[in-house]
Design a protein around this motif. Structure first.
Motif, PDB file in Angstrom:
ATOM      1  N   VAL A   1      20.914 -15.884 -11.851  1.00 12.76           N
ATOM      2  CA  VAL A   1      20.745 -17.338 -11.992  1.00 12.76           C
ATOM      3  C   VAL A   1      22.118 -17.985 -12.156  1.00 12.76           C
ATOM      4  O   VAL A   1      22.420 -19.020 -11.541  1.00 12.76           O
ATOM      5  N   ASN A   2      22.962 -17.370 -12.978  1.00 15.89           N
ATOM      6  CA  ASN A   2      24.307 -17.893 -13.186  1.00 15.89           C
ATOM      7  C   ASN A   2      25.123 -17.852 -11.897  1.00 15.89           C
ATOM      8  O   ASN A   2      25.862 -18.788 -11.585  1.00 15.89           O
ATOM      9  N   MET A   3      24.983 -16.770 -11.119  1.00 15.63           N
ATOM     10  CA  MET A   3      25.714 -16.667  -9.854  1.00 15.63           C
ATOM     11  C   MET A   3      25.265 -17.756  -8.891  1.00 15.63           C
ATOM     12  O   MET A   3      26.086 -18.356  -8.182  1.00 15.63           O
ATOM     13  N   GLY A   4      23.973 -18.052  -8.868  1.00 15.85           N
ATOM     14  CA  GLY A   4      23.478 -19.129  -8.025  1.00 15.85           C
ATOM     15  C   GLY A   4      24.040 -20.478  -8.440  1.00 15.85           C
ATOM     16  O   GLY A   4      24.408 -21.310  -7.587  1.00 15.85           O
ATOM     17  N   PHE A   5      24.123 -20.707  -9.750  1.00 17.05           N
ATOM     18  CA  PHE A   5      24.679 -21.962 -10.256  1.00 17.05           C
ATOM     19  C   PHE A   5      26.140 -22.118  -9.849  1.00 17.05           C
ATOM     20  O   PHE A   5      26.558 -23.178  -9.358  1.00 17.05           O
ATOM     21  N   LEU A   6      26.947 -21.069 -10.040  1.00 12.87           N
ATOM     22  CA  LEU A   6      28.364 -21.153  -9.697  1.00 12.87           C
ATOM     23  C   LEU A   6      28.574 -21.258  -8.191  1.00 12.87           C
ATOM     24  O   LEU A   6      29.515 -21.919  -7.730  1.00 12.87           O
ATOM     25  N   ALA A   7      27.709 -20.621  -7.402  1.00 10.13           N
ATOM     26  CA  ALA A   7      27.791 -20.783  -5.951  1.00 10.13           C
ATOM     27  C   ALA A   7      27.506 -22.225  -5.564  1.00 10.13           C
ATOM     28  O   ALA A   7      28.110 -22.759  -4.617  1.00 10.13           O
ATOM     29  N   ALA A   8      26.608 -22.879  -6.288  1.00 11.29           N
ATOM     30  CA  ALA A   8      26.321 -24.285  -6.025  1.00 11.29           C
ATOM     31  C   ALA A   8      27.516 -25.161  -6.397  1.00 11.29           C
ATOM     32  O   ALA A   8      27.845 -26.120  -5.676  1.00 11.29           O
ATOM     33  N   VAL A   9      28.161 -24.857  -7.526  1.00 10.20           N
ATOM     34  CA  VAL A   9      29.379 -25.591  -7.896  1.00 10.20           C
ATOM     35  C   VAL A   9      30.426 -25.445  -6.804  1.00 10.20           C
ATOM     36  O   VAL A   9      31.065 -26.420  -6.385  1.00 10.20           O
ATOM     37  N   ALA A  10      30.610 -24.209  -6.313  1.00 10.20           N
ATOM     38  CA  ALA A  10      31.550 -23.977  -5.219  1.00 10.20           C
ATOM     39  C   ALA A  10      31.120 -24.721  -3.960  1.00 10.20           C
ATOM     40  O   ALA A  10      31.968 -25.215  -3.202  1.00 10.20           O
ATOM     41  N   GLY A  11      29.808 -24.804  -3.721  1.00  8.55           N
ATOM     42  CA  GLY A  11      29.301 -25.528  -2.562  1.00  8.55           C
ATOM     43  C   GLY A  11      29.618 -27.005  -2.623  1.00  8.55           C
ATOM     44  O   GLY A  11      29.991 -27.623  -1.610  1.00  8.55           O
ATOM     45  N   VAL A  12      29.488 -27.596  -3.807  1.00  8.48           N
ATOM     46  CA  VAL A  12      29.827 -29.009  -3.981  1.00  8.48           C
ATOM     47  C   VAL A  12      31.323 -29.220  -3.757  1.00  8.48           C
ATOM     48  O   VAL A  12      31.748 -30.165  -3.071  1.00  8.48           O
TER      49      VAL A  12
END
Length: 408
Positions: free
Chosen positions: A306-317
């Motif tokens: 879940v944390n990896m998905g969140f940080l990937a989203a931050v990187a996506g933004v």
């Protein structure tokens, strides 16, 4: 007789153990941790010489921060995944998907910029929960789950974007990755606010190091010799202030650097001081022992993804903001950059070993090498060869250290 009085048969408490008084010897004794920092300094100096100082110019340093910030964000999450003994091959596709969702809302549907950011983060959390379910609950190896995710989320990206690129984002969204804080407290030809932040960071680092040393001495743990301890603080302070001076003489403090600093500090504390962080290291170090110790392995593994998905989203933004749009092919090979940063930064292939700051140095090392080769006009094919060799040597170094210490 009071508890503090010594009898003739009693012995005073042993003095705290310290490292060698010779800084060079102390460094070689801790080569696993210090090697990456030495390599980073050598690479920086090498390219500064080869490019006649261009690689250390204010503008180029600022560009390195802007260009590789998303890799460093991904490296934080990837380090945690690798420490737990897993791997995530899907983060590049998640970066593309979250950027696509944000673009479709902000550009395609004329929603406010912050709606796109929230939606992207929400999608990242859902992706992480999806993959965490298959890994933690169903028990499918993370390699297979995330390999499937790499294909699945790339396909969803094409679907969301309808196979076309979307651009441009509004100016407010673009400032996330390209905006700067400059002139808040003035400065004669430079941004004084950037230097103030750097000074506060150095003071905070020094205070933290002193408190950690005092705590180790109190519990009779091994500490560095005082000359090496002071040298470490002085070197870090010098590097930070030199870096801040270059930023201050360019465009000021990048907003994305503030975001990255908050993430680094937060996750460093989580991995070092929280129950969750200790459980991640326990699972990666010895899964059977962690289970016998009462660690809820399923729960920890679920939240890791879940944390990896969140940080990937931050990187996506961040990446979509810097690109000023979303493309179906965005994020290609990002997972390889994040994995390389973690391994080059000292993470062990078998799990259980690795630090956030090491992954950050590893990511910066990859970034400096790529940037330096571009400035030196190295052929693109040769750049890939060199980066591949750097990763291979980093992992070989980890294996060599384990064999030398008797670890199998």
């Amino acid at each position: 007789m009071s508890g503090s009085t010594l009898t003739k048969d009693s012995k005073p408490a042993p003095a705290p153990k310290t490292g060698s008084a010779n800084p060079f010897v102390a460094i070689t004794q801790n080569l696993r941790e210090s090697g990456i920092y030495i390599a980073f300094v050598v690479v920086v100096v090498l390219f500064a010489i080869l490019t006649d100082g261009l690689s250390l110019s204010p503008g180029n340093i600022t560009n390195i921060v802007l260009q590789y910030s998303y890799v460093l964000v991904l490296a934080i999450g990837m380090l945690i995944v690798i420490v737990a003994g897993h791997i995530d091959l899907s983060v590049g596709s998640v970066v593309a998907l979250t950027g696509a969702v944000s673009a479709q809302l902000v550009i395609g549907s004329n929603q406010p910029w912050w709606v796109g950011v929230i939606a992207a983060l929400g999608v990242g959390l859902l992706v992480g929960a999806w993959q965490g379910f298959w890994v933690a609950v169903v028990g499918i190896p993370a390699f297979i789950v995330t390999l499937a995710g790499m294909l699945l989320f790339r396909g969803l990206t094409f679907f969301v974007l309808n196979n076309v690129s979307l651009s441009p984002f509004p100016a407010q969204y673009g400032k996330i990755a390209t905006g700067f804080s400059n002139g808040l407290i003035g400065g004669n030809g430079y941004d004084a606010f950037t230097l103030l932040i750097a000074v506060l960071a150095v003071v905070a680092f020094a205070v933290t190091q002193v408190r950690t040393r005092i705590a180790k001495i109190r519990y009779q743990q091994v500490v560095d010799a005082m000359p090496l301890f002071v040298l470490k603080i002085v070197v870090v302070a010098a590097v930070v202030m030199a870096f801040a001076w270059q930023l201050a003489n360019s465009r000021g403090l990048p907003y994305v650097l503030v975001i990255l600093a908050v993430l680094i500090l937060t996750y460093s504390m989580v991995m070092k001081s929280s129950v969750f962080g200790r459980q991640v290291y326990a699972i990666g170090g010895n899964l059977a022992a962690a289970q016998l110790s009462g660690v809820n392995v399923r729960r920890v593994n679920f939240w890791i993804f879940v944390n990896m998905g969140f940080l990937a989203a931050v990187a996506g933004v961040i990446f979509s903001s810097r690109s000023n749009g979303a493309q179906p092919s965005a994020g290609n090979s990002f997972e390889l950059d994040a994995i390389a940063a973690a391994f080059i930064g000292g993470a062990a292939v078998t799990g259980g070993v690795g630090k956030i700051q090491g992954a950050m140095i590893g990511g910066l090392l990859v970034g400096v090498i790529s940037n330096g080769m571009q400035l030196y006009n190295v052929d693109q094919s040769l750049q890939s060869v060199i980066k591949g060799l750097v990763l291979l040597l980093a992992v070989a170094f980890d294996v060599f250290n384990k064999r030398r210490s008797g670890v199998r």
